[in-house]
Design an enzyme around this catalytic site. Structure first.
Site, PDB file in Angstrom:
ATOM      1  N   GLY A 163       0.626  -1.176  -0.042  1.00 51.09           N
ATOM      2  CA  GLY A 163      -0.007   0.170   0.052  1.00 51.09           C
ATOM      3  C   GLY A 163       0.739   1.315   0.080  1.00 51.09           C
ATOM      4  O   GLY A 163       0.428   2.229   0.461  1.00 51.09           O
TER       5      GLY A 163
ATOM      6  N   CYS B 101      -1.056   3.470  -9.552  1.00 47.06           N
ATOM      7  CA  CYS B 101      -1.798   4.016  -8.040  1.00 47.06           C
ATOM      8  C   CYS B 101      -3.079   4.316  -8.691  1.00 47.06           C
ATOM      9  O   CYS B 101      -3.244   4.793  -9.487  1.00 47.06           O
ATOM     10  CB  CYS B 101      -1.000   5.182  -7.609  1.00 47.06           C
TER      11      CYS B 101
ATOM     12  N   GLY C 243      10.281 -11.150 -12.332  1.00 44.20           N
ATOM     13  CA  GLY C 243      10.886 -12.429 -11.982  1.00 44.20           C
ATOM     14  C   GLY C 243      12.386 -12.611 -12.273  1.00 44.20           C
ATOM     15  O   GLY C 243      12.898 -13.898 -12.340  1.00 44.20           O
TER      16      GLY C 243
END
Ligand SMILES: Cc1cc2nc3c(=O)[nH]c(=O)nc-3n(C[C@H](O)[C@H](O)[C@H](O)COP(=O)(O)O)c2cc1C
Length: 311
Positions: free
Chosen positions: A75, A133, A252
């Site tokens: 967050g 966002c 990744g």
């Protein structure tokens, strides 16, 4: 005799000693990982997202492991711009590598305010705009999913960014990532980074509740790598190659082979995220591995490998 190879790259006018960054949010604000690695050996560093005001972020649990990856719902917890300037900038000034400040916000004005305050700071090479966002003024829709808003936010920050490189970080879960990439370039982006995480969910089957307090989180790690390679190659072919805009490939990356795959797909540089949690020195090992790959394949400069995909 030891063969000399050149693994330096040009990235939107910045010379990187090697093409390996650490990814935003996974290695702190500055030198937090310096007990594990010599941060000065990185090609570049990207800070955790900085917002105008400090943010506590979501309540715990904020992370959960998945098969070949993890979900995070931090967050955008961060110390805020004032504390960043006061406590972290002095450390960044001693890092002597290109540092990008990742900028986040809830309104376009907030992004602009953060970039404006940092634009004259010499130790900062550029900004990475985290457009994943929620846009409070538009009812919480993510900035990065709407091409018109991506152009608007990029050009608004560009106006205050001065000489700094402006890199826009693309979200992967959109209908056409090339449309978002074009929108960022139209707004004045000098570079693109991709990808951010995929929104995902893990459910506890005993309680029937989502494991994360936020319900959902961003999926990262090896699980997303083939999708990230595909998206980097798509944006490279459809948008950046002809315009000479560099891509920072993310998603990744755990080994030098992973990094080279992204570079062959069209990335000029790469960033290591989740893998640093498993092995904090991972990025440094990747730099060494890229050198060995060049030696093994008789490649004089890693620049020759960028976008060298055939077929
Ligand atoms: C714990 C965690 C925190 C993150 N925080 C941020 C952030 O603050 N800003 C941002 O733009 N990306 C953030 N990311 C996304 C990463 O920078 C990266 O784009 C993503 O994790 C994919 O790369 P990876 O698979 O190598 O981790 C975060 C990722 C993780 C795992």
């Amino acid at each position: 005799m030891k063969q000399e190879v050149d693994i330096s790259v040009e990235f939107a006018g910045i010379r990187l000693a090697n093409p390996v960054f650490t990814a935003s949010g996974t290695c702190g604000y500055a030198d937090e990982l310096s007990d594990f690695m010599d941060v000065k050996c990185l090609g570049g560093f990207i800070t955790k997202s900085i917002t105008l005001k400090p943010r506590k972020g979501h309540t715990a649990p904020r992370i959960v492991e998945t098969d070949s990856g993890m979900l995070n719902a931090i967050g955008l917890a961060n110390i805020g711009l004032d504390k960043f300037i006061e406590e972290k900038l002095p450390i960044i000034r001693e890092m002597f590598i290109p540092v990008f400040v990742n900028v986040a916000g809830e309104t376009i004005e907030e992004y602009v305010a953060v970039a404006e305050r940092l634009a004259s700071e010499k130790a900062i090479a550029g900004f990475e705009l985290n457009v994943s966002c929620p846009n409070v003024q538009q009812g919480g829709i993510y900035f990065g999913t709407d091409p018109a808003i991506v152009t608007e936010i990029t050009s608004a920050v560009k106006k205050v960014a001065g000489e700094k490189v402006l890199m826009v970080k693309l979200p992967p879960a959109v209908t056409d990532i090339s449309a978002i990439a074009r929108a960022a370039v139209e707004g004045g982006a000098n570079a693109l980074s991709l990808i951010n995480t995929f929104t995902a969910m893990v459910i506890d089957i005993e309680t029937h509740r989502p494991v994360l307090a936020n319900r959902t989180g961003g999926l990262s790690g090896p699980a997303i790598k083939p999708i990230a390679v595909y998206l980097v190659n798509k944006v490279y072919r459809e948008v950046t190659k002809e315009r000479g805009i560099p891509i920072l490939g993310i998603g990744g990356i755990r080994t030098a082979s992973d990094a080279i795959e992204f570079i062959i797909a069209g990335a000029s540089a790469v960033a290591v995220g989740t893998a640093s949690f498993v092995e904090p020195v991972c990025a440094i090992k990747i730099i060494e591995g890229i050198k060995q790959y060049c030696v093994r394949n008789n490649i004089g400069s890693i620049k020759e490998v960028v976008g060298s995909i055939t077929g």
